[in-house]
Structure formats: structure tokens, C-alpha cells
Scaffold this active site. Sequence first.
Site, PDB file in Angstrom:
ATOM      1  N   GLU A  90     -18.345 -19.233   3.838  1.00 48.72           N
ATOM      2  CA  GLU A  90     -18.020 -19.194   5.352  1.00 48.72           C
ATOM      3  C   GLU A  90     -17.441 -20.178   5.619  1.00 48.72           C
ATOM      4  OE1 GLU A  90     -22.312 -18.558   6.458  1.00 48.72           O
ATOM      5  OE2 GLU A  90     -22.416 -16.646   4.621  1.00 48.72           O
ATOM      6  N   GLU A 101     -16.987 -10.922  -3.124  1.00 48.52           N
ATOM      7  CA  GLU A 101     -15.685  -9.973  -4.058  1.00 48.52           C
ATOM      8  C   GLU A 101     -13.922 -10.009  -3.382  1.00 48.52           C
ATOM      9  OE1 GLU A 101     -18.169  -9.419  -1.307  1.00 48.52           O
ATOM     10  OE2 GLU A 101     -19.103  -7.043  -1.613  1.00 48.52           O
TER      11      GLU A 101
HETATM   12  N1  THU Z   1     -21.090 -10.842   1.954  1.00 46.56           N
HETATM   13  C1  THU Z   1     -19.985 -10.909   0.849  1.00 46.56           C
HETATM   14  O1  THU Z   1     -19.441 -11.741   0.486  1.00 46.56           O
HETATM   15  N2  THU Z   1     -20.156  -9.366   0.863  1.00 46.56           N
HETATM   16  C2  THU Z   1     -20.511  -8.316   1.189  1.00 46.56           C
HETATM   17  O2  THU Z   1     -19.904  -7.409   0.292  1.00 46.56           O
HETATM   18  C3  THU Z   1     -20.980  -8.636   2.284  1.00 46.56           C
HETATM   19  C4  THU Z   1     -21.306  -9.758   2.941  1.00 46.56           C
HETATM   20  C5  THU Z   1     -20.850 -11.637   2.981  1.00 46.56           C
HETATM   21  C6  THU Z   1     -20.780 -12.851   3.550  1.00 46.56           C
HETATM   22  C7  THU Z   1     -20.589 -13.731   4.718  1.00 46.56           C
HETATM   23  O3  THU Z   1     -20.516 -14.631   4.429  1.00 46.56           O
HETATM   24  C8  THU Z   1     -22.388 -13.397   4.369  1.00 46.56           C
HETATM   25  O4  THU Z   1     -22.250 -12.510   3.057  1.00 46.56           O
HETATM   26  C9  THU Z   1     -23.429 -12.766   5.343  1.00 46.56           C
HETATM   27  O5  THU Z   1     -22.707 -11.170   5.468  1.00 46.56           O
END
Ligand code: THU
Length: 200
Positions: A90, A101
Site C-alpha cells: 500500500e 496478485e
Molecule cells: N487487495 C489485494 O491485494 N488484492 C485484491 O484483489 C483486492 C485488494 C489489497 C489492496 C489493498 O492493499 C487492500 O487489499 C484493501 O483493498
Amino acid sequence: MRDSSITIILPQVAIADSIIESPAGRIIVPGHHLPEKRVNIDAALAQQLLTAARATAANAHAPYSNFHVGAAVVMADDPERRIITGANVENGSYGATICAERSALAAASSLGFRALRYLALSTADSLTSPLCDRSPCGICRQTIREFIARSSDASEALILVDTAEPGTLCEAFDIDRLLPYGFNFAPPGIDRSYERVLTS
Ligand code: THU
């Protein structure tokens, strides 16, 4: 070694188009048509991928959402078929966040691989949530689709979603079931034969 190859049956999809005649012209609500498909996978490998995805979620940099996600991929064009992992990273700008992914696929791509065979995804600490809270976001589905499209064995590719459902290993999808009508910038070789099958 015990042969743990299993056949995953991806069910037929037969949703008819809906066509509405309006004074301004025809409105088509596209249906979805996919034949049943069988894909083989080694159950031990599937388990390894899910375990790797779940473990990698512990490395997520998620100070804003506190939502830890891990992914593990095997690339079809990797002769060693190694398990390559990624976690979500993030950023305070929010928009610069990368999902697990795409993080795993970026790592695989950076090693020179372009053809996805298997992707396992784990939302690690929310494994009892509904599937919609555990499955890939739209941007990731689109990215997964493009890496699968680059595989000569595209129809063998699977996406596995981790779950804590008792006695259950995962939910399994192919990309056509996970992302109907995903955008296709026409990479050569993609199979578009199931799209726009109009009912008469
Ligand atoms: N997130 C993922 O890593 N993969 C996804 O397919 C959905 C969301 C992460 C992004 C962010 O850091 C957190 O989950 C909340 O959305």
C-alpha cells in the site's frame, strides 16, 4: 511419489442474451456462454500454492487497510515451475497501492515469465468472509487475463481462492468464469470463440 493429479470440472455457463426493442433502437444485454471444461492440476501443488499465498500475506505492507493479501503463481513458461509470490503493497496516496496478485505477477514478469498457469490468492485474515471479499479485484482480473492470454496452454490456467471453510481447500475458477467480457487489447492467440454467441 503418490500421484495426486485431480480433474477440476468447470461448469457449463448458459445464460441467454436478452434483447430489448426500444424506440431508440435495440438494447442487447449480453448473456454468457461457456462449455463445460475439465482442467487437471496436481492437488499437492494446489495446496502448496495456497499455503505459499497465505504465508506471503504476512509480508503485506498494509498500514492503511490492515487487509493482508498474498498471492502465489506458477508460470507456464518457467521450465523450473517455481512458486513466485507477492503481497499487497500500500501507499499513502492510495492510488499507488499494488494488490498481491499484481505484485506476484510483476515479480514473475521481472524474472522474464509472461504466461500464467496457476494463481493462488489468500486474504489470510478474512478467510471466512464471503467469496466477494476474498476474490481478485477487477484490475487484477484484467491483469491475470492478459498473462493467461500469453500462454499457449491458456485453457489449462486456474485461479484458486483460499478459504477457511471446513474441509475445503479452495474455490477454483478459470479466467472466462472469473472475468466475463474482460477487455481484450487483442494479444495474438487469445481464444475469443465463446464471445458474442447471439441466440437467434
Ligand atoms: N487487495 C489485494 O491485494 N488484492 C485484491 O484483489 C483486492 C485488494 C489489497 C489492496 C489493498 O492493499 C487492500 O487489499 C484493501 O483493498
